[in-house]
Design a protein around this motif. Structure first.
Motif, PDB file in Angstrom:
ATOM      1  N   PRO A 700       0.824  -1.204   0.000  1.00  0.00           N
ATOM      2  CA  PRO A 700       0.000   0.000   0.000  1.00  0.00           C
ATOM      3  C   PRO A 700       0.860   1.257   0.000  1.00  0.00           C
ATOM      4  N   GLY A 701       0.322   2.335  -0.499  1.00  0.00           N
ATOM      5  CA  GLY A 701       1.033   3.602  -0.502  1.00  0.00           C
ATOM      6  C   GLY A 701       0.392   4.560   0.487  1.00  0.00           C
ATOM      7  N   SER A 702       0.885   5.795   0.487  1.00  0.00           N
ATOM      8  CA  SER A 702       0.407   6.763   1.452  1.00  0.00           C
ATOM      9  C   SER A 702       0.429   8.146   0.801  1.00  0.00           C
ATOM     10  N   SER A 703      -0.572   8.995   1.130  1.00  0.00           N
ATOM     11  CA  SER A 703      -0.657  10.300   0.476  1.00  0.00           C
ATOM     12  C   SER A 703      -0.433  11.442   1.457  1.00  0.00           C
ATOM     13  N   ARG A 704       0.136  12.528   0.981  1.00  0.00           N
ATOM     14  CA  ARG A 704       0.326  13.767   1.759  1.00  0.00           C
ATOM     15  C   ARG A 704      -0.012  14.946   0.855  1.00  0.00           C
ATOM     16  N   ASP A 705      -0.583  15.996   1.429  1.00  0.00           N
ATOM     17  CA  ASP A 705      -0.902  17.192   0.648  1.00  0.00           C
ATOM     18  C   ASP A 705       0.080  18.309   0.962  1.00  0.00           C
ATOM     19  N   VAL A 706       0.254  19.216  -0.002  1.00  0.00           N
ATOM     20  CA  VAL A 706       1.003  20.444   0.246  1.00  0.00           C
ATOM     21  C   VAL A 706       0.159  21.584  -0.287  1.00  0.00           C
ATOM     22  N   SER A 707       0.035  22.640   0.513  1.00  0.00           N
ATOM     23  CA  SER A 707      -0.663  23.823   0.030  1.00  0.00           C
ATOM     24  C   SER A 707       0.350  24.946  -0.099  1.00  0.00           C
ATOM     25  N   GLY A 766       8.259  -2.826   0.274  1.00  0.00           N
ATOM     26  CA  GLY A 766       7.575  -3.104   1.523  1.00  0.00           C
ATOM     27  C   GLY A 766       6.594  -2.002   1.852  1.00  0.00           C
ATOM     28  N   THR A 767       5.793  -2.249   2.898  1.00  0.00           N
ATOM     29  CA  THR A 767       4.843  -1.230   3.338  1.00  0.00           C
ATOM     30  C   THR A 767       5.625  -0.088   3.952  1.00  0.00           C
ATOM     31  N   LEU A 768       5.308   1.163   3.513  1.00  0.00           N
ATOM     32  CA  LEU A 768       6.058   2.314   4.010  1.00  0.00           C
ATOM     33  C   LEU A 768       5.701   2.594   5.461  1.00  0.00           C
ATOM     34  N   LYS A 769       6.712   2.960   6.241  1.00  0.00           N
ATOM     35  CA  LYS A 769       6.461   3.401   7.623  1.00  0.00           C
ATOM     36  C   LYS A 769       6.208   4.889   7.584  1.00  0.00           C
ATOM     37  N   GLY A 770       5.471   5.390   8.553  1.00  0.00           N
ATOM     38  CA  GLY A 770       5.145   6.814   8.635  1.00  0.00           C
ATOM     39  C   GLY A 770       6.375   7.684   8.501  1.00  0.00           C
ATOM     40  N   LYS A 771       7.421   7.248   9.188  1.00  0.00           N
ATOM     41  CA  LYS A 771       8.641   8.062   9.198  1.00  0.00           C
ATOM     42  C   LYS A 771       9.262   8.183   7.808  1.00  0.00           C
ATOM     43  N   GLN A 772       9.220   7.080   7.054  1.00  0.00           N
ATOM     44  CA  GLN A 772       9.786   7.106   5.694  1.00  0.00           C
ATOM     45  C   GLN A 772       9.044   8.116   4.829  1.00  0.00           C
ATOM     46  N   VAL A 773       7.677   8.092   4.904  1.00  0.00           N
ATOM     47  CA  VAL A 773       6.869   9.022   4.122  1.00  0.00           C
ATOM     48  C   VAL A 773       7.178  10.439   4.556  1.00  0.00           C
ATOM     49  N   ASP A 774       7.219  10.651   5.895  1.00  0.00           N
ATOM     50  CA  ASP A 774       7.458  11.997   6.419  1.00  0.00           C
ATOM     51  C   ASP A 774       8.757  12.558   5.888  1.00  0.00           C
ATOM     52  N   SER A 775       9.778  11.709   5.895  1.00  0.00           N
ATOM     53  CA  SER A 775      11.076  12.253   5.501  1.00  0.00           C
ATOM     54  C   SER A 775      11.121  12.561   4.004  1.00  0.00           C
ATOM     55  N   ALA A 776      10.483  11.704   3.178  1.00  0.00           N
ATOM     56  CA  ALA A 776      10.437  12.003   1.748  1.00  0.00           C
ATOM     57  C   ALA A 776       9.633  13.267   1.504  1.00  0.00           C
ATOM     58  N   HIS A 777       8.522  13.384   2.234  1.00  0.00           N
ATOM     59  CA  HIS A 777       7.618  14.514   2.012  1.00  0.00           C
ATOM     60  C   HIS A 777       8.280  15.821   2.456  1.00  0.00           C
ATOM     61  N   GLU A 778       9.054  15.724   3.557  1.00  0.00           N
ATOM     62  CA  GLU A 778       9.745  16.914   4.055  1.00  0.00           C
ATOM     63  C   GLU A 778      10.745  17.412   3.009  1.00  0.00           C
ATOM     64  N   ALA A 779      11.434  16.473   2.389  1.00  0.00           N
ATOM     65  CA  ALA A 779      12.400  16.845   1.350  1.00  0.00           C
ATOM     66  C   ALA A 779      11.691  17.531   0.199  1.00  0.00           C
TER      67      ALA A 779
END
Lengths: 793, 338
Positions: A700-707, A766-779
């Motif tokens: 599964p994947g995970s989504s984040r928004d940016v405004s 593998g299934t992404l961990k919250g931290k992995q998504v956060d760090s990619a999204h922060e970048a």
């Protein structure tokens, strides 16, 4: 060509053929019958009658009750409204049962209470031209009771289309000869001509190759007057107006034998006849009273005075022809060469029965035969006397040669099982060819179209008929072509557009100067790019379209005028441009043009239809090329708004614009109209080639928004460009999901917009961990915050 | 004790029956079966009972729970069913659907594609050529003499460069044979131009379809079979065709093809739909001269060619009376082809 069946019967007994059978006979021999018309009295029940008594109708002022003698023993009572007759006149009477055509059948009945047993007829009611109002008054000497059909025999007129290769059919004799061959009948002997002595010309001089053979026959003491009834009848039957006996005879011979003649008034000829090339700029007044300016390509018949008396093979002169005061005639019969007469006729835009035949090819053997026939008739009908020998200049051209019939190739083309050699040779013999040896055939002088082996095969196939050829259903395998691939790709795009609610249009590829302003070609137009036809039919169609948008705008205008409120059109096809560079290199390529305007969709009860905007058209472009990234990149052009290059994956493939509002108002559009034009070659190249499908994601994947707060001056493309440069393996997709602006300035400065993007992250391992998504999204956020003027919300 | 349980159960069932929505039903469940529910509380009495009475009491408790649970399930289903029915109350099935914009391929495209698909089934490949042609490809190579009427500038659109707008798609035949080797089996649909005033039966720009089959042993029988098959496939298996001998400069023998049009209440009528014939050897000779080889020598090969008006096929197929309907692009006309 109009052909009289009665006239044909002079040459061939066709009484056992109905007009329909003749039609079939000719049609299946390749001679097209365009029409069949019956002329003459329509029924045998129309007879000669004599009016014996005419008394006033008791109840109708305008009617009389007539007692009519129809030769039946007792008188017939007929009520009649005509006024032009008197008791004792003989008139046509249609008896009960007579069918006057158009469903009008005469019946016994009553007119205003008085029995009437037939109808007295006016001329137009029974197939004649009205000479006067009322009844047709017949000559006194006609026998009462005789059917009119016996007195005025009817005729059938065939309108035959003669193809250019068969000038031998341009006469009654020629058509009869063909019909005789096709129906295996004997041709009657030709009408006899005067027996002409011939002598080498002393009074004719040949100075041009246009005329290899010229004859002149002199007849003196003629008296010009009306032609006899039989001659007038023949000419009128085929739509010609009788003029006088001499002219009528030349016309008759032309339609009898197919050979044009010309009669000069001998008094108007000074000294010898000179057949010469016209002088440059020489002016000739023809019979039609038009002054023609000639050139040395034309040939004229002149005399020692030097002035032109006739335009050779085309038309006589106004001043040298036969008139009522003519006493001596010089009768011209000559052979003129085909291409020279054609050139003159075409250049002067002057066509006559004569030029029509000479330019297609007359039978040289007919030159003297036609002169002889005309001479006999002139002597008989005008009381003239033949003066001496017919003068002959030049020599008779030989225009046919023996032709070989290659049997193997005959069978190769026809199929051996479809015809025997005997059948094939029988056909040639029937057509007047004679066998010189096993494979060589002599061709009659009137069949100049038979010059090659294949021409003989054509004759055999034509007469044998395709009905007698067994169809073959077998084939050869061939490779599909590049055109096949392109056709399929284009058709798929067309089908997609139809499914997206667009109507395909087909407009005329020739457009007007004014429509250039509506043209939005992919590369802007320069004057030298435009390809104009030399001689346009109208100012609406003067040049080849450099773009398809002009046609679409015209279509939009038409449909707006018809009340259409939703405009979705496309056209695919050629556009044209001169590549210039002094080489006059014409380029033509397919493009696709789209037009959208008006309501987004048809009106309905559920929602108010919005008007189309540019993002609708952009959506269509993206839907057509789902694998490509479609973008509009602004590029100004005069006369358009919002003009932009259409790019796919960054490369230009077409042009987009909004129609200038002033132009939109001109066509009564009430909302913006958008157009686009795409180069099909580039579109086809973007269509996904053969590929391997990816597996479904396993995790599964995970989504984040940016405004983002973005200054209005920064286009969205800047953000997309930055996103395109951001390399993060976990980022698999993004979408622009919201746009916010606040004109009041309360929630957001008026010079800014808030744009929201949604990003989707996924790993293949593998299934992404919250931290992995956060760090990619922060970048990613950091990356975006580096864009000048943009702040993250 | 069992009396108590029995009255509790009756009370519970009454509360369930009284529930009018799922929340009230859930309240009733909690009041009787929840952690602090009355039946749950009653079960606490178990431990104070003598051992011999415990089984009976346990059984009674179970029955009370089951009865309540069952009633809750049933009531829940009943409430959902009622709510589902209510959710579609007042909906009018007969209102029109929301409208999606409808589009259509132009009738010319449709009938052209039908023709192409039929001919592809017979092994023809598509070919193409320029619409701005030169005299060689449009006329000379097709055995059309320099003074032929079709070459008149009254009938043909010329450019100052001396080029012209092709008067027929037959020029594609020539271009193809210049490049390929036999067998050549091609069809070329496309525009052709004639300097005709536009009226009910004429267009100055019209759509034609050209066909050419050249091979070692192509006969009249192939020509006939191919075109008979074509018209049967296009207009139905009962379609009758007839071949009338005709004249064209580039084929010999030449024929015009008529099909029998049978319309209800009307006399059947033959109408002309195409011209065809065996390629004239002069055309092959011109190709040889242009290629500077003998690949298409008329001594070795034969072929047939045909040409038909696609506009005319569309008019026949749909009974279109005025050809201008095909270029006016009025949606009231085009919508019929959706």
């Amino acid at each position: 060509m109009l052909t009289s069946l009665k006239w044909l019967n002079d040459h061939l007994d066709l009484s056992d053929h109905s007009p329909q059978q003749l039609d079939d006979l000719l049609t299946f021999a390749g001679i097209e019958v365009e029409g069949i018309e019956s002329k003459g009295v329509p029924s045998e029940l129309i007879i000669v009658a004599q009016v014996k008594e005419a008394v006033q109708h008791p109840d109708a002022d305008k009617l009389k009750v007539c007692q009519v003698d129809t030769g039946e023993g007792s008188l017939r009572q007929i009520v009649c409204g005509a006024k032009n007759y008197k008791v004792g006149d003989k008139v046509p009477c249609a008896l009960p049962g007579a069918d006057l055509g158009g469903g009008f059948v005469i019946k016994e009945g009553k007119l205003r209470g008085v029995p009437s047993n037939g109808m007295l007829c006016g001329a137009s009611e029974i197939g004649f031209v009205d000479a006067e109002d009322g009844l047709m008054i017949l000559p006194d000497d006609l026998q009462i009771g005789q059917p009119l059909i016996e007195i005025f025999p009817s005729d059938t007129i065939l309108e035959i289309e003669i193809t250019p290769n068969r000038p031998d059919l341009l006469s009654h004799r020629g058509t009869a000869r063909e019909l005789a061959a096709l129906s295996h009948k004997e041709l009657k002997p030709a009408s006899e001509g005067a027996s002409l002595e011939t002598a080498v010309a002393t009074d004719v001089q040949l100075d041009t190759s246009t005329c290899p053979y010229y004859t002149a026959t002199r007849i003196s003491g003629v008296s010009i007057g009306e032609s006899p009834a039989w001659l007038k009848e023949k000419l009128e039957a085929i739509g010609l107006r009788p003029i006088n006996n001499a002219v009528d005879i030349t016309n008759y011979v032309l339609h009898e034998l197919g050979h044009p003649l010309h009669a000069f008034d001998a008094a108007k000829v000074e000294g010898a006849l000179v057949v010469r090339a016209a002088r440059e700029g020489e002016v000739f007044k023809a019979l039609d009273e038009v002054d023609y300016t000639l050139s040395p390509e034309d040939a004229v018949i002149s005399d020692n005075s030097g002035s032109a008396l006739a335009l050779a093979g085309v038309m006589g002169g106004l001043d040298s022809g036969v008139t009522e005061s003519t006493t001596d005639i010089i009768l011209e019969s000559a052979y003129f060469t085909t291409s020279e007469i054609r050139r003159t006729s075409r250049r002067l835009i002057l066509s006559s029965d004569s030029s029509y035949r000479f330019e297609r090819g007359t039978d040289p053997e007919n030159v003297l035969a036609a002169a002889a026939l005309a001479t006999r008739l002139i002597i008989e009908l005008t009381g003239g006397t033949l003066e001496g020998a017919t003068q002959i200049a030049g020599s008779l051209p030989v225009l046919t040669q023996p032709v070989t019939l290659d049997h193997d190739r005959l069978f190769q083309l026809m199929g051996r099982e479809n015809i025997t050699l005997d059948q094939a040779e029988g056909i040639l013999e029937n057509l007047g060819l004679t066998k010189a040896d096993a494979t060589t055939w002599n061709v009659p002088s009137y069949r100049q179209d038979l010059a090659r082996h294949i021409d003989l095969v054509e004759e055999i196939a034509r007469v044998h008929g395709l009905d007698n050829i067994q169809s073959r259903f077998a084939g050869t395998f061939v490779e599909p072509s590049e055109t096949d691939a392109s056709y399929d790709a284009q058709l798929n795009i067309k089908k997609s557009l139809a499914a997206l609610g667009f109507y395909e249009t087909q407009t005329i590829k020739l457009i007007s100067e004014a429509q250039l302003a509506d043209s939005l070609p992919i590369r802007p137009l320069m004057e030298g790019d435009i390809i104009r036809v030399a001689l346009p039919l109208s100012e609406d169609h003067t040049l080849l379209r450099p773009s398809l948008t002009a046609g679409l705008i015209q279509v939009a205008a038409r449909n707006i005028a018809q009340g259409a409120d939703s405009l979705r059109f496309f056209e695919m096809g050629r556009q044209f441009r001169n590549a210039g560079g002094g080489k006059a290199k014409d380029l033509e390529a397919d493009s696709l043009a789209l037009l959208m305007g008006g309501k987004r969709g048809p009106s309905n009860w559920s929602e108010k239809a919005n008007t189309v905007d540019l993002y609708d058209l952009k959506a269509v472009l993206s839907a057509l090329l789902p694998q490509a990234t479609i973008q509009l990149s602004p590029r100004d052009r005069d006369g358009w708004l919002l003009c932009a290059d259409i790019t796919a994956n960054g490369k230009p493939i077409g042009t987009f614009a909004q129609l200038a509002p002033a132009r939109a108002r001109e066509i009564d559009a009430t909302s913006p109209i958008y157009v686009a034009e795409l180069e099909m070659k580039k579109v086809e190249a973007l269509i996904q080639p053969a590929f391997k499908a990816s597996d479904l994601p396993q995790f599964p994947g995970s989504s984040r928004d940016v405004s983002l707060e973005v200054p209005i001056s920064v286009p969205n493309a800047t953000i997309e460009k930055a996103l395109g440069q951001f390399k993060e393996p976990l980022l698999v997709d993004w979408a622009c999901t919201d746009l916010f602006a606040d004109p009041s300035g309360e929630k957001l400065d008026t010079d800014k917009r808030a744009i929201t993007y949604s990003f989707h992250y996924r790993s293949e391992t593998g299934t992404l961990k919250g931290k992995q998504v956060d760090s990619a999204h922060e970048a990613l956020r950091n990356h975006l915050s580096n864009i000048k003027g943009i702040t993250l919300r | 004790m069992s009396q108590d349980l029995s009255s509790l159960t009756q009370d519970g069932l009454a509360a369930i029956a009284a529930a009018t929505d799922e929340r009230m039903l859930d309240d009733a469940r909690i009041a009787y079966l929840g952690k602090k529910g009355s039946i749950t509380a009653a079960s606490a009495q178990m431990k104070s009972l003598p051992n011999e009475e415990k089984p009976a009491f346990g059984a009674a408790l179970n029955e009370a729970r089951n009865t309540i649970n069952h009633a809750i399930d049933e009531k829940k289903l009943a409430l959902q069913t009622a709510a589902d029915a209510k959710s579609v109350e007042g909906i009018d099935l007969t209102l029109p659907g929301r409208q999606i914009p409808v589009g259509a391929l132009h009738p010319i495209t449709q009938v052209k594609d039908e023709a192409i698909q039929i001919l592809r089934r017979m092994g023809f490949a598509l070919a193409d050529g320029p619409e701005i042609e030169d005299e060689f490809h449009c006329f000379d190579a097709l055995n059309t003499p320099a003074d032929h009427p079709a070459r008149n500038e009254k009938d043909t659109f010329y450019f100052d460069s001396g080029k012209l707008l092709r008067t027929h798609t037959s020029s594609v035949q020539v271009r193809n044979m210049e490049k390929q080797t036999p067998p050549v089996k091609i069809i070329a649909p496309g525009s052709a131009y004639r300097r005709d005033e536009i009226d009910a039966t004429h267009l100055s720009v019209f759509t034609q379809l050209e066909g050419l089959f050249v091979d070692k042993d192509v006969t009249l029988a192939d020509l006939k079979g191919t075109l008979e098959y074509f018209y049967k496939a296009l207009f139905g298996p009962e379609t009758e065709t007839r071949f009338r001998p005709h004249f064209f400069p580039f084929t010999e023998p030449s024929f015009e093809i008529d099909i029998k049009l049978v319309a209800k209440g009307q006399e059947p009528k033959w109408i002309e739909v195409a011209g065809c014939g065996m390629v004239d050897p002069a055309v092959f000779s011109a190709i040889c001269e242009s290629r500077k080889d003998e690949t298409f020598s008329p001594d070795n090969i034969t072929g047939f060619a045909f040409g038909m008006g696609i506009d005319r096929l569309a008019m026949i197929k749909w009974g279109i009376r005025d050809i201008r309907a095909l270029i006016e692009n009025d949606t009231r006309f085009l919508s019929q082809f959706a």
